[in-house]
Design a protein around this motif. Structure first.
Motif, mmCIF file in Angstrom:
data_model
loop_
_atom_site.group_PDB
_atom_site.id
_atom_site.type_symbol
_atom_site.label_atom_id
_atom_site.label_comp_id
_atom_site.label_asym_id
_atom_site.label_seq_id
_atom_site.Cartn_x
_atom_site.Cartn_y
_atom_site.Cartn_z
ATOM 1 N N ARG A 108 0.819 -1.302 0.119
ATOM 2 C CA ARG A 108 -0.148 -0.012 0.041
ATOM 3 C C ARG A 108 0.752 1.111 -0.039
ATOM 4 N N ASP A 109 1.965 1.226 0.789
ATOM 5 C CA ASP A 109 2.737 2.260 0.803
ATOM 6 C C ASP A 109 3.323 2.624 -0.616
ATOM 7 N N GLU B 227 2.251 1.865 -3.367
ATOM 8 C CA GLU B 227 1.073 2.414 -4.329
ATOM 9 C C GLU B 227 0.972 3.958 -4.103
ATOM 10 N N ARG B 228 1.278 4.283 -2.831
ATOM 11 C CA ARG B 228 0.774 5.691 -2.474
ATOM 12 C C ARG B 228 1.972 6.534 -2.964
ATOM 13 N N HIS C 106 2.677 9.735 -5.556
ATOM 14 C CA HIS C 106 3.232 10.817 -5.176
ATOM 15 C C HIS C 106 4.147 11.492 -5.987
#
Length: 201
Positions: free
Chosen positions: A68-69, A71-72, A76
């Motif tokens: 998930r990190d 993906e973020r 970004h």
């Protein structure tokens, strides 16, 4: 003229190495830092720590957070959406050998392009066909780099790079080491490593 130097240690199976490889070129150029790309193998280093696979597999909650990190962070940084490869961690041995066999000018482009195949397209980087496609896309004749990668001298060179990483205190990827021996671990320490490289030049 470069104002500092930095060794960039990366492993092709490493998700955060992908992010660092995507970012380091323009950031280093803007900072005036000369970067040496050093592919290495995390397997022997993890084995010395008692790990049989990636900690992201050993600790499922940590692994779920990592994806998930990733993906973020990809969003970004303006990178393509993450596509998970079917096998994680990938077998990056051939990729590391090919990157090691390439010259310093070709290694960054190959590294970035192969990481994109792996984490933006979900391709299997252990497949020689994928390696060949990346090499061809960069204008290389495919057979020569792959043949050079499988030579004993190149295998020994990759082994030495892994041993050098371990001797420098590297325990994960990506890692950045400045000429004064300062170690920075993780994609989120890239800017700090570049700043230290400039100040320590």
């Amino acid at each position: 003229m470069a104002r500092g130097r930095l060794d960039f240690y990366y492993e092709f199976a490493s998700t955060y190495s992908y992010l660092a490889a995507a970012r380091i070129g323009p950031l280093a150029e803007a900072a005036g830092v000369e970067v040496t790309y050093v592919p290495f193998l995390l397997g022997p280093i993890f084995a010395a720590q008692g790990y049989s696979t990636s900690p992201f597999n050993l600790y499922p909650e940590k692994g779920r957070h990592m994806w998930r990190d990733l993906e973020r962070l990809a969003a970004h940084y303006g990178l393509p959406p993450i596509v998970r490869p079917a096998t994680f961690p990938a077998n990056g041995l051939l990729a590391a050998r090919v990157a090691t066999a390439l010259n310093d000018a070709s290694r960054p482009g190959f590294t970035k392009a192969l990481f994109l195949r792996e984490f933006a397209e979900g391709q299997d980087i252990s497949d020689p066909a994928v390696i060949r496609q990346v090499l061809a896309g960069l204008g290389h004749f495919c057979d020569a780099p792959i043949e050079a990668a499988q030579s004993q001298a190149n295998k020994d060179r990759l082994r030495a790079q892994t041993e050098r990483a371990q001797a420098a205190g590297v325990f994960g990827a990506p890692s950045f080491v400045t000429p004064d021996g300062e170690l920075f671990w993780g994609n989120d320490r890239l800017e700090l490593a570049l700043d230290h490289a400039v100040r320590g030049a």
